[in-house]
Design an enzyme around this catalytic site. Sequence first.
Site, mmCIF file in Angstrom:
data_model
loop_
_atom_site.group_PDB
_atom_site.id
_atom_site.type_symbol
_atom_site.label_atom_id
_atom_site.label_comp_id
_atom_site.label_asym_id
_atom_site.label_seq_id
_atom_site.Cartn_x
_atom_site.Cartn_y
_atom_site.Cartn_z
ATOM 1 C CE LYS A 83 -3.833 0.806 -1.033
ATOM 2 N NZ LYS A 83 -4.499 0.356 0.211
ATOM 3 C CE1 TYR A 107 -4.868 -1.293 -4.163
ATOM 4 C CE2 TYR A 107 -5.511 -3.607 -4.184
ATOM 5 C CZ TYR A 107 -5.152 -2.464 -3.490
ATOM 6 O OH TYR A 107 -5.066 -2.494 -2.120
ATOM 7 C CB VAL A 116 -0.458 -5.377 4.137
ATOM 8 C CG1 VAL A 116 -0.276 -6.120 2.820
ATOM 9 C CG2 VAL A 116 -1.117 -6.237 5.173
ATOM 10 C CB SER A 153 -0.941 0.027 1.202
ATOM 11 O OG SER A 153 -2.013 -0.839 0.970
HETATM 12 N N1 GLN Z 1 -2.470 -5.455 -1.718
HETATM 13 C C1 GLN Z 1 -2.971 -5.263 -0.381
HETATM 14 C C2 GLN Z 1 -4.467 -5.461 -0.369
HETATM 15 O O1 GLN Z 1 -5.103 -5.000 -1.263
HETATM 16 C C3 GLN Z 1 -2.607 -3.890 0.088
HETATM 17 C C4 GLN Z 1 -3.093 -3.622 1.482
HETATM 18 C C5 GLN Z 1 -2.077 -2.931 2.346
HETATM 19 O O2 GLN Z 1 -0.891 -2.877 2.080
HETATM 20 N N2 GLN Z 1 -2.555 -2.448 3.471
HETATM 21 O O3 GLN Z 1 -5.026 -6.065 0.496
#
Ligand code: GLN
Length: 315
Positions: free
Chosen positions: A67, A191, A261, A64
């Site tokens: 993002k 994504y 994550v 994430s």
């Molecule tokens: N690819 C992960 C998801 O979509 C990203 C979530 C994260 O890093 N918090 O669940």
Amino acid sequence: MDGLDVIVGEIAAEMAAAAERGKVADYIPDLASVSPRHFGIAVIMADGTCHVAGDADLAFSIQSITKVFTLTMALGAVGDALWKRVGREPSGSAFNSIVQLETEHGIPRNPFINAGAIVVADVLLARHQPGEVIAEFLRFMRTLAGDESIVIDHEVAQGEQRTGFRNMALANYMRAFGNVHHPTENTLGIYFHQCALAMSCRQLAQAGRFLMNGGRNPETGRSVVSAQRARRILALMLSCGHYDGSGEFAYRVGLPGKSGVGGGILAIAPGVASIAVWSPGLNERGNSQLGTLALERLVQRTGWSVFEPVVQCGV
Ligand code: GLN
């Protein structure tokens, strides 16, 4: 050795000895097998000097944290029109939550929760093929980091494509509201591939330099975003970058930050440093347990905080 080398070295040693390391994310197949023993830290100062310790040169799934960079690209593509489709408020909910979307008509609270980042991916897809967007994203990241060796881990992306049922639900639900414009497999393809970008702490801190430097890449001298946009991206990182743990992160660390994550965190001390930490074990909000602790100790020892008195505000 300068003082900061000593500090990051001490922090890495303290983290190596930590007993409470959190829990590695296991819902993405390839992340489940990463050892919670890892810890890395890289601090790049405004003058370009780099201070690293631990596994700072080992690539991990930045997830994430991407993002922040896709938001930067989408703002470059459509400007403030983006905010008709995504909000700018903390959600107070988990990163993959669907609950607010029904009452808020398919408009995600912010670009850093999964729903918001999926809309951002959909914005990037306008008039482009998914492969072009992914290639453009990779180029952007390599340029920002000044490192052509950065790659997407396609196995991680495919694992999420196989198991990312919540993200599929979010995308389809938003498509029903008209806030995802393209076939959801295309939007999610972007994504999942962006999330699978593999970078080391050193590369990530390099990629974050434009945010510490008023929107300008210090290596190329080129403006990536305006100074105002850089400030606004940082404001979103501070208020929304750690999901329902954003308030706690602001309290403990006091810097804009974005977690992933995979256990990484990018934190920015404006005008001072771009910092990346990585430790795969997560706390109950899905943010790196030791990454947060390491940043807390770093700011305690350096005094870096956006809540320090502004001494040179230029008026
Ligand atoms: N690819 C992960 C998801 O979509 C990203 C979530 C994260 O890093 N918090 O669940």
